[in-house]
Design an enzyme around this catalytic site. Structure first.
Site, PDB file in Angstrom:
ATOM      1  N   ASP A  38      -2.915  -4.152   6.871  1.00 58.34           N
ATOM      2  CA  ASP A  38      -3.808  -4.935   6.020  1.00 58.34           C
ATOM      3  C   ASP A  38      -3.306  -6.357   5.796  1.00 58.34           C
ATOM      4  O   ASP A  38      -4.088  -7.303   5.837  1.00 58.34           O
ATOM      5  CB  ASP A  38      -4.107  -4.225   4.698  1.00 58.34           C
ATOM      6  CG  ASP A  38      -2.891  -3.898   3.850  1.00 58.34           C
ATOM      7  OD1 ASP A  38      -1.757  -3.970   4.365  1.00 58.34           O
ATOM      8  OD2 ASP A  38      -3.083  -3.559   2.666  1.00 58.34           O
ATOM      9  N   ALA A 125       3.930   7.970  -5.221  1.00 56.54           N
ATOM     10  CA  ALA A 125       3.602   8.908  -4.150  1.00 56.54           C
ATOM     11  C   ALA A 125       2.887   8.252  -2.975  1.00 56.54           C
ATOM     12  O   ALA A 125       2.445   8.934  -2.054  1.00 56.54           O
ATOM     13  CB  ALA A 125       2.736  10.049  -4.701  1.00 56.54           C
ATOM     14  N   GLY A 126       2.767   6.930  -2.995  1.00 54.75           N
ATOM     15  CA  GLY A 126       2.058   6.249  -1.923  1.00 54.75           C
ATOM     16  C   GLY A 126       0.556   6.424  -2.006  1.00 54.75           C
ATOM     17  O   GLY A 126      -0.140   6.288  -1.004  1.00 54.75           O
ATOM     18  N   SER A 130      -0.733   2.014  -8.737  1.00 52.37           N
ATOM     19  CA  SER A 130      -0.757   0.662  -9.299  1.00 52.37           C
ATOM     20  C   SER A 130      -2.112  -0.004  -9.065  1.00 52.37           C
ATOM     21  O   SER A 130      -2.657  -0.659  -9.967  1.00 52.37           O
ATOM     22  CB  SER A 130       0.362  -0.193  -8.696  1.00 52.37           C
ATOM     23  OG  SER A 130       0.233  -0.288  -7.295  1.00 52.37           O
ATOM     24  N   ASP A 174      -5.458  -1.264  -0.775  1.00 53.78           N
ATOM     25  CA  ASP A 174      -5.437  -0.333  -1.895  1.00 53.78           C
ATOM     26  C   ASP A 174      -6.493  -0.697  -2.930  1.00 53.78           C
ATOM     27  O   ASP A 174      -7.232   0.162  -3.424  1.00 53.78           O
ATOM     28  CB  ASP A 174      -4.059  -0.320  -2.550  1.00 53.78           C
ATOM     29  CG  ASP A 174      -2.964   0.134  -1.603  1.00 53.78           C
ATOM     30  OD1 ASP A 174      -3.286   0.614  -0.501  1.00 53.78           O
ATOM     31  OD2 ASP A 174      -1.777  -0.001  -1.965  1.00 53.78           O
ATOM     32  N   TYR A 226       9.607  -3.587   1.825  1.00 52.37           N
ATOM     33  CA  TYR A 226       8.228  -3.923   2.196  1.00 52.37           C
ATOM     34  C   TYR A 226       8.122  -5.418   2.518  1.00 52.37           C
ATOM     35  O   TYR A 226       7.546  -5.820   3.538  1.00 52.37           O
ATOM     36  CB  TYR A 226       7.300  -3.539   1.048  1.00 52.37           C
ATOM     37  CG  TYR A 226       5.827  -3.713   1.315  1.00 52.37           C
ATOM     38  CD1 TYR A 226       5.047  -2.644   1.735  1.00 52.37           C
ATOM     39  CD2 TYR A 226       5.195  -4.936   1.112  1.00 52.37           C
ATOM     40  CE1 TYR A 226       3.690  -2.794   1.959  1.00 52.37           C
ATOM     41  CE2 TYR A 226       3.842  -5.097   1.336  1.00 52.37           C
ATOM     42  CZ  TYR A 226       3.089  -4.018   1.757  1.00 52.37           C
ATOM     43  OH  TYR A 226       1.746  -4.173   1.981  1.00 52.37           O
TER      44      TYR A 226
END
Length: 385
Positions: A38, A125-126, A130, A174, A226
């Protein structure tokens, strides 16, 4: 009124002494395929989960922001909206506070709010706990202050909150999944222009199930790993003379990789370009009515995340290897990695056996027991009350 909405509304009243003006929900997400693509302006294919962040909210006009979470110890966090600054810390409160900051930075007259939050999205937990917090607060403030922002615009506000205020350089997947998903569909998103297509994803009708396996290994994307991979991808794009790695054609990947001298950058580029291609191949399979063939692409994608991007861990690798050996059609880690969750595509009548095999493998390895649940494509952010 949902039970969740009523419970959070009641909690708001107990905290602040009055009923909220409204209650909103925004879901977590699981990404079927397309990881670390992304922020490279590529393609992703997430779906919303039934797990949500719920916010009861009322406006204030005195410049005060009061935040409370049912799920986190401690009392009300009180902030001055005019004094909000990126990087000021604040733990969980930084996510909703960052949304207020981002809206005000964009010129929107948000003059304060009372907020009470509760979430069923597993943290770390991915699964975008958030983003769910950010999007639910953005949607509530958009409605209460009459800002008139579209769902993609709200997703961009939420992304800016996480990038600039919290300090995590995530892409927009996300937040877009949480804001824009449709029940019974996966979201085929082009992150370059935010164009998207709702892809029917009714696995139950096909006799299939998509399992999420939360390894219970908590990841923390703010720790630099990341950001390092994002920087490496951007370095690869510069070295290849393209705006973003999305512009490297899969058919030309081998010769483009030969131009790169940094082995780490080469690995990152190989993953991103091949995963963009896997998203497009997945869409073609779904459009052709062949969802079972997607399994092989999931497993192929996991190998790329493990070996080229190097963001997997022993627990995630064990899920994938065990599930496939037990008869799953395919599996891969999902999300930012370094822990978190995996997705497993399985025939519905094999789901129990595959789950049992994964649980046994974890026990035999001395790992904490994983949490396994079906991923049911669910609705995006919405007002409950």
């Amino acid at each position: 009124m949902t039970d969740a909405g009523a419970g959070v509304a009641d909690g708001f009243g107990e905290l602040y002494g009055a009923a909220p003006e409204g209650v909103w929900a925004a879901p977590g997400r699981v990404n079927l395929i397309g990881e670390y693509t992304d922020f490279n302006e590529g393609f992703v294919l997430p779906l919303a989960l039934p797990h949500t962040a719920v916010a009861a909210v009322s406006r204030r006009e005195d410049g005060v922001l009061r935040l409370h979470s049912r799920d986190v110890g401690g009392g009300i966090v009180q902030l001055d909206v005019a004094a909000l600054e990126p990087g000021a810390g604040g733990g969980w409160a930084a996510y909703p506070a960052g949304v207020v900051w981002a809206l005000r930075e964009a010129g929107h007259a948000v003059t304060g709010a009372d907020v009470h939050l509760a979430s069923t999205v597993p943290a770390g937990a991915g699964l975008s706990s958030s983003a769910a917090l950010e999007v639910v607060v953005a949607l509530a403030l958009n409605d209460l202050f009459g800002l008139g922002l579209s769902r993609p615009e709200l997703a961009l506000v939420a992304q800016r909150a996480e990038n600039a205020f919290v300090g995590v350089p995530c892409g927009v997947m996300d937040q877009m999944a949480s804001a824009c998903a449709v029940e019974g569909h996966a979201l085929f998103l082009d992150t370059r222009d935010l164009s998207c297509r709702q892809v029917p994803f009714d696995l139950a009708a096909e006799g299939l199930r998509l399992l999420v396996v939360d390894t219970r290994v908590k990841h923390a994307l703010g720790d630099g790993a990341y950001a390092e991979r994002r920087a490496g991808c951007e370095a690869g794009a510069r070295a290849l003379g393209v705006r973003a790695l999305r512009d490297v054609a899969a058919a030309q990947l081998s010769e483009e990789l030969a131009r790169l001298t940094d082995e780490t950058v080469r690995r990152y580029v190989r993953h991103v370009v091949s995963d963009d291609d896997r998203v497009e191949r997945t869409i073609r399979l779904l459009d052709a009515g062949d969802p079972r063939a997607v399994g092989a692409l999931l497993t192929e994608g996991h190998a790329s995340l493990r070996d080229d991007l190097r963001v997997s861990c022993a627990e995630l690798d064990l899920v994938v290897a065990t599930a496939v050996a037990a008869g799953a059609l395919g599996a891969r880690m999902t999300g930012g990695g370094f822990g978190g969750s995996a997705v497993v595509l399985v025939e519905a009548d094999r789901a129990g056996a595959v789950t049992a095999a994964v649980e046994k493998a974890f026990a035999d390895a001395g790992f904490a027991a994983p949490a396994v649940f079906p991923a049911v494509p669910s609705a995006g952010a919405r007002r409950l009350i």
